[in-house]
Design an enzyme around this catalytic site. Structure first.
Site, short mmCIF file in Angstrom:
data_model
loop_
_atom_site.label_atom_id
_atom_site.label_comp_id
_atom_site.label_asym_id
_atom_site.label_seq_id
_atom_site.Cartn_x
_atom_site.Cartn_y
_atom_site.Cartn_z
N SER A 1 -9.94 -1.22 6.75
CA SER A 1 -9.29 -0.87 5.35
C SER A 1 -8.59 -2.06 4.83
O SER A 1 -8.19 -1.84 3.66
CB SER A 1 -8.45 0.23 5.57
OG SER A 1 -9.13 1.55 5.73
N LYS B 1 0.80 -1.01 0.03
CA LYS B 1 -0.15 0.07 0.16
C LYS B 1 0.96 1.34 0.10
O LYS B 1 1.96 1.18 0.80
CB LYS B 1 -0.82 0.06 1.07
CG LYS B 1 -2.15 0.91 1.31
CD LYS B 1 -2.81 0.78 2.74
CE LYS B 1 -4.10 1.60 2.61
NZ LYS B 1 -4.78 1.33 3.75
N SER C 1 -9.73 1.23 2.66
CA SER C 1 -8.80 2.02 1.86
C SER C 1 -7.81 1.33 1.11
O SER C 1 -7.30 2.03 0.01
CB SER C 1 -8.55 3.38 3.01
OG SER C 1 -7.42 2.54 3.82
#
Lengths: 488, 93, 481
Positions: A178, A79, A154
């Site tokens: 997330s 990420k 996310s």
């Protein structure tokens, strides 16, 4: 040949047997990224040169007859809120566009030490605030199952990359769901470890007391293997737990006989899509069939988790994001004096959701509101934790939906509050710091994956893996693949 | 209901330059969000300890031993503007 | 109207640790800009603080030395505000649970003894340094940020508003500095910035209980500045009040050149620090055993030492006060005393000769070249009659300049006292012969003439004649005439 579909443990076998080289494996993924990521948009940055260099080094080790770890030579994504030295780390924000950190996160070092291959940095909601990945300042990521749907967020880029076979696995971060919610939306496994089990050093903070790094993977075994590599005490993180971290693959027994599993009623019923609830109950029934004891239970403070979370997380965020002031790194908007420079830089650098949360958090911490909001939320947080403590005195594991629905359609929800409510199943475990795993469990009528969530007490990751593995071994519902023709 | 004035004050504290439309929007949205927070006030939390840390970790220290610093060029590697080995900023007041 | 002044101080003391409070960068002064900086103190995204154990130890020691209660449970909070010298837009500090509270420092002034309360002592990190490009902060075109100081450990000592005069403040700061020096947790050198003082000052009509509106004057870095600020602010606020105006609650800065304070910012803007517990740092639990261990490790504090010097060494209160006000001076005294017994003589030499030189040269005691045992040796030489007091002062000056032993200097420069009767008899005879008038006066009963003759002999001997022997020889000579 569909080597890109294989898991870590399957690919490891092939690498060791020299049936494939790390360079071939990496090229395969880079080719797929080139071919498909224009549509999926899972990556913000692709580190092809670096990936090939790392792959060559692994191949050299293999040819030299050296033994390699299970993650060695396996291409993955992280990420874009995990710091990678000299590699763009943007948090999907204009604020950090082009920012190349001067250091790497502890987890990145750990994966490098395992000779993992970094394919690139995955898209996300800006500063991890959001649940659709539509809040990325650069572009939205598509759900590989249906291009009209969001991948969740996310960690939407991390989830989509794995679901679309653009990475064998990935790392995400989970502050209020997330990792788990996008894993659920994309039909893969996602685990939020116990708070403190994975070092946060180098994870760009959203809400420090809730953030945890974790894996997104194609199956439960891979999840255990990644966990083996990334957990551990880190003296650079004061909140890192000194704990005798086990070999998580030992938990993959397939046996759940006698395990006590709770089905909390607050996670079912109103607000939960009936198809989702049906799959959770089906999974519970399957576990019962396999010899576990399943009972309905209650976590009465669950409904207060959303308001508590949306005070605590924005409050911490408002402080964590103060450092983006245009002085030392990132965006700077020129202005006549320092105060205007701060205000204009932050106006242009942050997107709407980030600003909204900074505002909310600043308000909650302001004098006059602190006791009513922030302090109250911390007390309620304790009550939520006590709920879990009581439940885990009776149960080894809880089973619940990961999200109230399957993947939302793009642009479906413009109302922030409605989106916040979508986090109700994932938020409580962040507040309590306990581990939670999302496992795919069948599809809804629109052929979109449904996620089932397993929750355990602190450091009970082995129990979650044990239960998830048993389900995986005994149904065909957990290893789902999008119809790529349709999805892309 | 959060007034525009409060939104403006909070924006100033947050060093966010908001335009009129944003101020109006945030006044409305923050009001809605905070309304849902009101439910918390119904809970009796007398005697409940605020939980700032979920794990019972305490007394985490490091020894007073000197470690590696960055070189000056590393420190300044991402500086938007620099001068004489320092970060340049516009005038303070 | 008659006004009473009410003063409280906030004193920032830089702790003498090797590394910063939350990272392993060195705290040394004098590096090139931004060379004592790492990802943590630069506040790079994703970095986390880890507390330096020495900081906790030093803060507790300071608290114990100031008679504080030590908190068994303490934590760090974030103080949020934006300023370019702050790398994270928050300062890690302590808000509602400081490590020390409820202490005091005793002072003595012309008004007598007084106890000044210490509200609290907390740990925090220092900010970086801003270099303003231009004459002052208000006229500069821009500023430059150097983060070498960012993250240097500080303790902030907050006093009760117990002081009522500039004299109180000076006595408080003098004692505070001495206590800090004694504990060894800081150099406490104001001129180098390792001790900085904010003064909160307000006036109220005599007899009124409620405090008046106060002004806070920040970052004073010399004792003289503190004294001038107190006097200036009393005057400024008195003028405002007497003109029927109101004092504004605000932060002010001291312009040392102009000798005035200036408004920096109004308080309402800066008050909103949005403190909350720092989620990146864990709570601090201090046990009684640890507190007692630290208490036992503390040296004798200045007040106690002063009392002991008066009682055991027979020093006057003033002498004991001056010597114990500085740890270095007290250590020097003890060092001399370990080799030499005449305490009053030691204190005279320290207060008159040593301090005069130190002040004249503008150096720190730590940098004085004379070692205590060398001083003791010098005093012994005087007692043994090897040199006169006058010569000793000359020798002392030489020792101060070079760090050489007294004996070596005496030998090199031939300063040994002449006690040899043969040599001295000749000098006596010569002086008596050359001053018949004085001899006549002496014979006529004018005893003063004796002094003049002794002086002449001393002069002839370049100060090296032993005065006792001269006296005796001269008396014999005159009486025999």
């Amino acid at each position: 040949m569909t080597i890109s579909r294989l898991t870590i443990h399957e690919l490891h076998e092939l690498l060791v047997k020299k049936e494939i080289s790390a360079v071939e494996l990496t090229r395969e993924h880079l080719d797929r990224i080139q071919k498909l990521d224009g549509d999926v948009k899972a990556y913000i940055t692709v580190t092809d040169q670096l990936a090939l260099e790392q792959a060559k080094a692994v191949d050299a080790k293999i040819s030299a007859g050296e033994s390699i770890g299970t993650l060695a030579g396996i291409p993955m994504a992280v990420k874009d809120n995990l710091c990678t030295k000299g590699i763009n780390t943007t948090c999907a924000s204009k604020m950090l566009d082009g920012f190349q950190p001067q250091y790497s996160a502890t987890v990145v070092h750990k994966l490098q030490a395992e000779n993992a291959i970094l394919l690139g940095k995955a898209n996300m909601d800006e500063f991890a605030m959001g649940s659709t990945t539509e809040n990325s300042a650069f572009f939205a990521t598509k759900n590989p199952w249906n291009a009209d749907c969001v991948p969740g967020g996310s960690s939407g880029g991390s989830a989509a990359a794995v679901a679309a076979d653009l990475a064998v696995y990935s790392l995400g971060s989970d502050t209020g769901g997330s990792i788990r919610q996008p894993a659920s939306f994309c039909g893969i496994v996602g685990l939020k470890p116990t708070y403190g089990a994975v070092s946060r050093f180098g994870l760009i903070a959203f809400a420090s007391s809730l953030d945890q790094i974790g894996p997104l993977a194609k199956d439960v075994t891979d999840t255990a293997l990644i966990l083996n590599a990334i957990t551990g005490y880190d003296k650079q993180d004061s909140t890192s737990a000194k704990y005798d971290y086990p070999d998580y693959t030992k938990a993959l027994t397939g046996d759940v006989k006698g395990l006590r599993i709770g089905l909390p009623k607050e996670y079912l019923g109103e607000g939960i899509d009936p198809e989702v609830e049906a799959q959770v109950r089906a999974a519970a029934a399957k576990l019962e069939e396999l010899g576990a004891v399943v009972e309905e239970c209650s976590l009465p403070y669950t409904r207060y988790a959303m308001p508590a979370y949306y005070l605590i997380a924005p409050a911490e965020a408002s402080s964590n994001l103060g450092r983006y002031d245009g002085v030392r790194y990132g965006l700077r908007v020129q202005a006549k004096d320092v105060v205007d420079m701060f205000c204009d830089t932050r106006k242009q650098g942050f997107g709407a959701e980030v600003k909204r949360r900074i505002m909310l958090g600043t308000y909650a911490l302001s004098s006059g509101y602190y006791d009513a909001y922030y302090l109250k939320a911390l007390k309620v947080r304790n009550l939520i934790k006590q709920d879990y403590d009581q439940a885990f005195a009776k149960y080894d594991c809880l089973i619940a939906p990961t999200a109230p629905t399957t993947a939302l359609h793009k642009g479906q929800n413009q109302d922030p509050l409605a989106l916040y409510k979508g986090d109700i199943c994932t938020i409580p475990s962040n507040l309590a710091g306990i581990p939670a795993l999302s496992l795919p469990y069948g599809l809804d009528k629109n052929q979109m994956p449904i996620g089932v969530q397993l929750l355990g007490k602190a450091f009970a990751e082995p129990t979650l893996l044990q239960v998830a593995y048993a389900l995986e071994q005994n149904t065909t519902l957990t290893r789902l693949k999008p119809n790529q023709g349709k999805g892309l | 209901m959060i007034s525009k004035e409060v939104v403006e004050k909070v924006a100033k504290l947050s060093r966010l330059n908001l335009d009129e439309a944003e101020i109006a929007l945030y006044a409305e949205q923050l009001s809605q969000i905070l309304d849902t927070m009101e439910g918390l006030q119904q809970i009796d939390t007398d005697g409940v300890v605020p939980l700032a840390h979920v794990l019972p970790i305490e007394n985490v220290f490091r020894e007073d031993d000197v470690g590696q610093c960055f070189r000056q060029e590393e420190v300044l590697a991402n500086a938007p503007e620099q001068s004489d080995g320092m970060f340049q900023v516009p005038k303070i007041v | 109207m008659e006004y009473e002044v009410v003063i409280g101080c906030e004193v920032h003391v830089e702790l003498k640790t090797k590394t910063k409070i939350f990272c392993s960068c060195p705290t040394d002064f004098g590096g090139a800009p931004n060379t004592h900086v790492c990802p943590v103190c630069l506040g790079l995204p994703g970095t986390l603080p880890v507390l330096n154990k020495k900081v906790l130890e030093y803060a507790i020691k300071a608290g114990l030395a100031m008679n504080c209660e030590i908190a068994h449970f303490s934590k760090f909070d974030r103080k949020n505000y934006f300023y370019p010298d702050l790398t994270k837009a928050y300062q890690i500090s302590q808000f509602d649970l400081p490590i020390c509270k409820n202490g005091y420092i005793d002072i003595e002034t012309s008004q007598g003894a007084k106890r000044i309360g210490i509200t609290r002592i907390h740990m925090e990190e220092d900010a970086g340094k801003l270099v303003h490009q231009g004459a002052t902060i208000t006229t500069s075109a821009g500023s430059l940020a150097d983060y070498n100081r960012a993250g240097v450990p500080l303790i902030e000592i907050v006093s009760e508003p117990d002081m009522r005069s500039a004299e109180d403040v000076m006595a408080f700061l003098t004692n505070l500095k001495a206590i800090i020096e004694y504990t060894g947790v800081s150099d406490a050198r104001m001129e180098q910035g390792s001790l900085r003082c904010d003064v909160n000052l307000s006036l109220r009509p005599v007899g009124q209980e409620v405090f008046g509106t106060r002004a806070e004057i920040k970052n004073l870095n010399s004792f003289r500045a503190v004294e001038r600020v107190v006097k200036y602010e009393i005057e400024r606020q008195t003028e405002i009040l007497e003109a029927g105006g109101k004092v504004v609650q605000e932060t002010r800065t001291w312009d040392d050149g102009k000798g005035i304070t200036l408004s920096l910012r109004s308080k309402e803007d800066s008050d909103e620090y949005r403190y909350f517990p720092d989620p990146d740092l864990t709570p601090i639990i201090v046990t009684d055993a640890y507190i007692e261990e630290l208490r036992a490790s503390l040296p004798e504090m200045p007040q106690v030492k002063r009392q002991r010097m008066m009682e055991e060494d027979g020093l006057p209160a003033y002498d004991a006060g001056v010597i114990t006000a500085s740890k270095a001076l007290a250590d020097f005294y003890d060092g001399v005393h370990a080799h030499y017994n005449d305490t009053k003589k030691i204190s005279n030499w320290i207060m008159v000769e040593l301090l005069a030189k130190v002040n004249a040269e503008g150096i720190e005691l730590a940098d004085v070249k004379i070692r205590p045992e060398q001083m003791a040796a010098l005093l012994k030489l005087i007692d043994a009659g090897e040199i006169s007091g006058k010569i000793a002062k000359k020798v002392f000056g030489e020792m101060f300049a070079t760090g050489k032993d007294a004996e070596a200097i005496i030998k090199e420069q031939g300063l040994v006292q002449i006690s040899d009767e043969g040599a001295l008899k000749e000098m006596v005879a010569a002086v008596v012969e050359a001053n018949p008038k004085s001899v006549e006066d002496y014979k006529a009963g004018k005893k003063k003439a004796m002094g003049f003759l002794v002086g002449q002999i001393m002069k002839a001997s370049k100060g090296q004649a032993n005065p006792a022997v001269i006296n005796q020889l001269l008396t014999e000579k005159l009486d025999s005439m």
